[in-house]
Design an enzyme around this catalytic site. Structure first.
Site, PDB file in Angstrom:
ATOM      1  N   ASP A  42       0.679  -1.220   0.112  1.00 25.01           N
ATOM      2  CA  ASP A  42       0.123  -0.177  -0.062  1.00 25.01           C
ATOM      3  C   ASP A  42       1.148   1.210  -0.018  1.00 25.01           C
ATOM      4  O   ASP A  42       1.840   1.508   0.770  1.00 25.01           O
ATOM      5  CB  ASP A  42      -0.937   0.057   1.309  1.00 25.01           C
ATOM      6  CG  ASP A  42      -1.752   1.149   1.365  1.00 25.01           C
ATOM      7  OD1 ASP A  42      -1.577   2.197   0.654  1.00 25.01           O
ATOM      8  OD2 ASP A  42      -2.706   1.096   2.197  1.00 25.01           O
ATOM      9  N   LEU A  43       0.926   2.039  -1.212  1.00 30.31           N
ATOM     10  CA  LEU A  43       1.741   3.381  -1.007  1.00 30.31           C
ATOM     11  C   LEU A  43       1.300   4.404  -0.120  1.00 30.31           C
ATOM     12  O   LEU A  43       0.115   4.436   0.149  1.00 30.31           O
ATOM     13  CB  LEU A  43       1.703   3.636  -2.529  1.00 30.31           C
ATOM     14  CG  LEU A  43       2.193   2.627  -3.819  1.00 30.31           C
ATOM     15  CD1 LEU A  43       1.559   3.164  -5.038  1.00 30.31           C
ATOM     16  CD2 LEU A  43       3.676   2.513  -3.442  1.00 30.31           C
ATOM     17  N   TYR A  47      -1.954  10.066  -3.627  1.00 33.59           N
ATOM     18  CA  TYR A  47      -1.969  11.289  -4.503  1.00 33.59           C
ATOM     19  C   TYR A  47      -0.965  12.257  -4.073  1.00 33.59           C
ATOM     20  O   TYR A  47      -0.385  13.093  -4.816  1.00 33.59           O
ATOM     21  CB  TYR A  47      -3.269  11.895  -4.304  1.00 33.59           C
ATOM     22  CG  TYR A  47      -4.604  10.841  -4.939  1.00 33.59           C
ATOM     23  CD1 TYR A  47      -4.426   9.680  -5.177  1.00 33.59           C
ATOM     24  CD2 TYR A  47      -5.717  11.296  -4.889  1.00 33.59           C
ATOM     25  CE1 TYR A  47      -5.357   9.014  -5.764  1.00 33.59           C
ATOM     26  CE2 TYR A  47      -6.748  10.478  -5.336  1.00 33.59           C
ATOM     27  CZ  TYR A  47      -6.598   9.304  -5.862  1.00 33.59           C
ATOM     28  OH  TYR A  47      -7.563   8.608  -6.364  1.00 33.59           O
ATOM     29  N   ASP A 134      -3.821   2.309  -5.160  1.00 36.29           N
ATOM     30  CA  ASP A 134      -2.437   2.116  -4.661  1.00 36.29           C
ATOM     31  C   ASP A 134      -1.992   0.930  -3.880  1.00 36.29           C
ATOM     32  O   ASP A 134      -1.164   1.132  -3.027  1.00 36.29           O
ATOM     33  CB  ASP A 134      -2.103   3.491  -3.810  1.00 36.29           C
ATOM     34  CG  ASP A 134      -2.857   3.528  -2.265  1.00 36.29           C
ATOM     35  OD1 ASP A 134      -3.732   2.710  -2.523  1.00 36.29           O
ATOM     36  OD2 ASP A 134      -2.132   4.008  -1.507  1.00 36.29           O
ATOM     37  N   GLU A 135      -2.836  -0.100  -3.985  1.00 32.28           N
ATOM     38  CA  GLU A 135      -2.579  -1.213  -3.433  1.00 32.28           C
ATOM     39  C   GLU A 135      -2.531  -2.333  -4.405  1.00 32.28           C
ATOM     40  O   GLU A 135      -3.376  -2.449  -5.351  1.00 32.28           O
ATOM     41  CB  GLU A 135      -3.813  -1.619  -2.486  1.00 32.28           C
ATOM     42  CG  GLU A 135      -4.077  -0.626  -1.429  1.00 32.28           C
ATOM     43  CD  GLU A 135      -5.219  -0.912  -0.443  1.00 32.28           C
ATOM     44  OE1 GLU A 135      -5.549  -1.869  -0.118  1.00 32.28           O
ATOM     45  OE2 GLU A 135      -5.910   0.122  -0.177  1.00 32.28           O
TER      46      GLU A 135
HETATM   47  P1  DGT Z   1      -1.578   6.041   3.165  1.00 33.07           P
HETATM   48  O1  DGT Z   1      -1.990   4.711   2.758  1.00 33.07           O
HETATM   49  O2  DGT Z   1      -2.538   6.147   4.625  1.00 33.07           O
HETATM   50  O3  DGT Z   1      -0.364   6.659   3.670  1.00 33.07           O
HETATM   51  O4  DGT Z   1      -2.555   7.275   2.548  1.00 33.07           O
HETATM   52  P2  DGT Z   1      -3.176   7.192   1.008  1.00 33.07           P
HETATM   53  O5  DGT Z   1      -3.148   8.668   0.680  1.00 33.07           O
HETATM   54  O6  DGT Z   1      -2.307   6.206   0.330  1.00 33.07           O
HETATM   55  O7  DGT Z   1      -4.488   6.540   1.493  1.00 33.07           O
HETATM   56  P3  DGT Z   1      -5.237   5.213   0.858  1.00 33.07           P
HETATM   57  O8  DGT Z   1      -4.114   4.100   0.625  1.00 33.07           O
HETATM   58  O9  DGT Z   1      -6.409   4.937   1.720  1.00 33.07           O
HETATM   59  O10 DGT Z   1      -6.033   5.817  -0.616  1.00 33.07           O
HETATM   60  C1  DGT Z   1      -4.990   5.939  -1.714  1.00 33.07           C
HETATM   61  C2  DGT Z   1      -5.319   7.022  -2.508  1.00 33.07           C
HETATM   62  O11 DGT Z   1      -6.860   7.172  -2.892  1.00 33.07           O
HETATM   63  C3  DGT Z   1      -5.282   8.275  -1.722  1.00 33.07           C
HETATM   64  O12 DGT Z   1      -4.201   8.942  -1.836  1.00 33.07           O
HETATM   65  C4  DGT Z   1      -6.413   9.303  -2.200  1.00 33.07           C
HETATM   66  C5  DGT Z   1      -7.500   8.327  -2.546  1.00 33.07           C
HETATM   67  N1  DGT Z   1      -8.700   8.164  -1.776  1.00 33.07           N
HETATM   68  C6  DGT Z   1      -8.643   7.544  -0.751  1.00 33.07           C
HETATM   69  N2  DGT Z   1      -9.802   7.496  -0.019  1.00 33.07           N
HETATM   70  C7  DGT Z   1     -10.653   8.183  -0.641  1.00 33.07           C
HETATM   71  C8  DGT Z   1     -12.050   8.733  -0.619  1.00 33.07           C
HETATM   72  O13 DGT Z   1     -12.700   8.283   0.210  1.00 33.07           O
HETATM   73  N3  DGT Z   1     -12.354   9.544  -1.474  1.00 33.07           N
HETATM   74  C9  DGT Z   1     -11.460   9.833  -2.577  1.00 33.07           C
HETATM   75  N4  DGT Z   1     -12.231  10.615  -3.614  1.00 33.07           N
HETATM   76  N5  DGT Z   1     -10.299   9.469  -2.901  1.00 33.07           N
HETATM   77  C10 DGT Z   1      -9.886   8.542  -1.727  1.00 33.07           C
HETATM   78 MG    MG Z   2      -2.223   4.234   0.640  1.00 31.33          MG
END
Ligand code: DGT
Ligand code: MG
Length: 524
Positions: A42-43, A47, A134-135
């Protein structure tokens, strides 16, 4: 905002079909399942990382990625200031006034990076399954087996954390997971050195546990789960909402039965669950609550449809509908052109504002795409959008009587029934290709001549005169296809040193499956 319809993030649905497939599995299969080594990668703040790569000046600043009024993610600098994922922009700026905001509604760069990561992982191991952007899951069982044969257990150690252990010696029993942890570290390193992205990994015997354990230490770390710590991991979850595979509707039904915690579901009578959900679902959800998941890692292949949508507060005139639809069609046709396949069905979806049912009142109409329009899309012709807009408006009028006032909050355009072009005009293609080898069979000489042919730009084994006699549309289509027949990526030779013939066949089959899928990932 773009949407992606790969169907690869529907964890609930995929688990359900997996369970159906594995009903009645043999003892052998159960044994092999319990010995699998699965990685989940999981990155970190995905974004935000992509934006920091695009603009390195953002790297040390608190950064939030904004979609409409929400911070969909933020980098870890911002998280230290108390900004969280899915916070409102107002709250985030209040927490961290120096927060830099970048608009993240156009998903193009995220999508492209996402496929690069999957492609990279697939070059190490064909069994990669995407989940969202990202997974990725990887089934590295075979890689582990090969390495174990070449390694002495006393030389092994765990890379990264082991769940609920400060340190852990490697023995016969946990050696396979230890090798998995080494491979996970290599994958993360490969992603970082090739693409500049960091991420977390979970290493376990199944997908569910690998995903759950991956987030134990963040960011840029990895954690292995030993089988006997499964119960501890599952009971650490704060509620059923934390169990991937148990969706909203199932949770609501469980709540009505008085089941809220993971433990509630573990202990509930299976017979009663079966009465409520049916046998397959009942067993599946109870298994999940216990950390049992024998669903395979399934490489997804290219998406079955491509779509684009936008939501807004209010659109209430035909002109606005046309303008917004045209915008969406412009970006969608460009993506479809890059994809290379031809769409045969077009769908328009609208959402009308209703006070009672704000989110679930979508309505759609679809129609076949006429051949001449399909060709325009695949050729990247600018005439495609006006033709599609005409279709869209016809579909729109089927859904709405525009003499009455209307209030739309969403428009979505979608191409489906996507077909590789060779199959849609196989008669013409076969005319040329009877003696023409496929790309994978071509010699490098033929490939060079195909791309560098100075005058007609057709493959060397195609008669330029016959080609010149074809209608212009057909010529354009064939040229586009030939240009897209770039050499497929090679699976590294790591796979080639198996000796048993069955293994060779298996490996070859996986290799070719992988190559087929890799055809989808086109370089920029
Ligand atoms: P992390 O994994 O906690 O370091 O942070 P992220 O940003 O990688 O979070 P993740 O893995 O849950 O989600 C990957 C990407 O998907 C994130 O960068 C933005 C998008 N994303 C996540 N949750 C939502 C959501 O509820 N709505 C929308 N529109 N985009 C989302
Ligand atoms: Mg992530």
């Amino acid at each position: 905002m773009d949407t992606d319809e790969e169907g690869d993030n529907d964890w609930d649905r995929s688990l359900e079909s997996d369970m159906l497939e594995t009903e009645g599995s043999s003892t052998d299969r159960v044994t092999s399942i319990s010995q699998r080594v699965i990685l989940h990668i999981d990155l970190d703040c995905f974004y935000a990382q992509v934006e920091m790569i695009r603009n390195p000046a953002l790297r040390n600043k608190p950064l939030g990625i904004q979609q409409k009024y929400l911070i969909v993610t933020c980098n870890y600098v911002a998280r230290e200031h108390g900004v969280n994922k899915l916070m409102s922009v107002t709250d985030a700026v209040e927490k961290c006034p120096q927060l830099v905001l970048v608009k993240g509604e156009d998903l193009t760069h995220y999508r492209e990076m996402s496929y690069k990561v999957t492609e990279l992982l697939m070059s190490y191991c064909p069994l990669v399954e995407r989940l969202g952007f990202d997974e990725n899951f990887m089934d590295v069982t075979e890689m582990v087996e090969r390495r174990l044969k070449e390694t002495c257990i006393s030389d092994l150690s765990f890379n990264g954390h082991v769940y609920k252990h400060e340190s852990m010696a490697v023995d016969e029993e946990n050696a396979r997971l230890a090798v998995g942890s080494v491979i996970a570290a290599e994958m993360r390193q490969a992603i970082f050195s090739t693409l500049g992205l960091t991420g977390c990994a979970g290493i376990a015997n199944n997908k569910l546990l690998a995903k759950l354990v991956a987030g134990t230490f963040k960011p840029n770390q990895q954690t292995t789960l030993l089988p006997y710590s499964t119960a501890e991991l599952m009971s650490s979850l704060t509620g059923l909402i934390k169990v991937p595979g148990i969706g909203y509707k199932t949770r609501e039904k469980l709540k009505a039965l008085g089941l809220v915690s993971v433990r509630d579901l573990q202990l509930y009578s299976l017979a009663d669950l079966v009465r409520e959900f049916g046998e397959v679902t009942a067993k599946r959800i109870q298994n999940l609550a216990c950390g049992i998941d024998d669903s395979p890692v399934t490489p997804a292949g290219p998406p079955q449809s491509l779509s684009d949508e936008d939501s807004f507060k209010k659109i209430s005139t035909l002109e606005e509908v046309q303008k917004k639809t045209e915008e969406l069609l412009t970006s969608l046709t460009e993506r479809m052109h890059k994809d290379g396949r031809r769409p045969h069905t077009f769908r328009l979806t609208i959402r009308q504002y209703t006070v009672t049912n704000r989110w679930f009142s979508r309505e759609s109409r679809q129609c076949p795409i006429p051949n001449h329009t399909g060709l325009k899309i695949t050729c990247g012709s600018s005439e495609a959008v006006p033709q599609l807009l005409g279709l869209s408006m016809k579909l729109f009028h089927k859904m709405l009587d525009t003499r009455e006032p209307f209030h739309l909050t969403l428009l979505n355009v979608c191409f489906s029934n996507l077909q590789a072009k060779s199959s849609s005009k196989s008669s013409i293609a076969s005319f040329f290709t009877q003696k023409c080898p496929t790309t994978t069979q071509m010699t490098s000489q033929q490939q060079v001549s195909m791309y560098d042919f100075p005058y007609f730009n057709v493959p060397a084994n195609v008669d330029p005169y016959v080609f010149s006699q074809l209608p212009a549309d057909v010529q354009r289509e064939l040229l586009t296809e030939w240009r897209q027949q770039k050499p497929v990526l090679k699976i590294p030779s790591k796979h080639s040193h198996k000796t048993s013939s069955t293994r060779d066949k298996k490996s070859a089959a996986k290799g070719s499956q992988c190559n087929n899928i890799l055809k989808y990932f086109k370089p920029n």
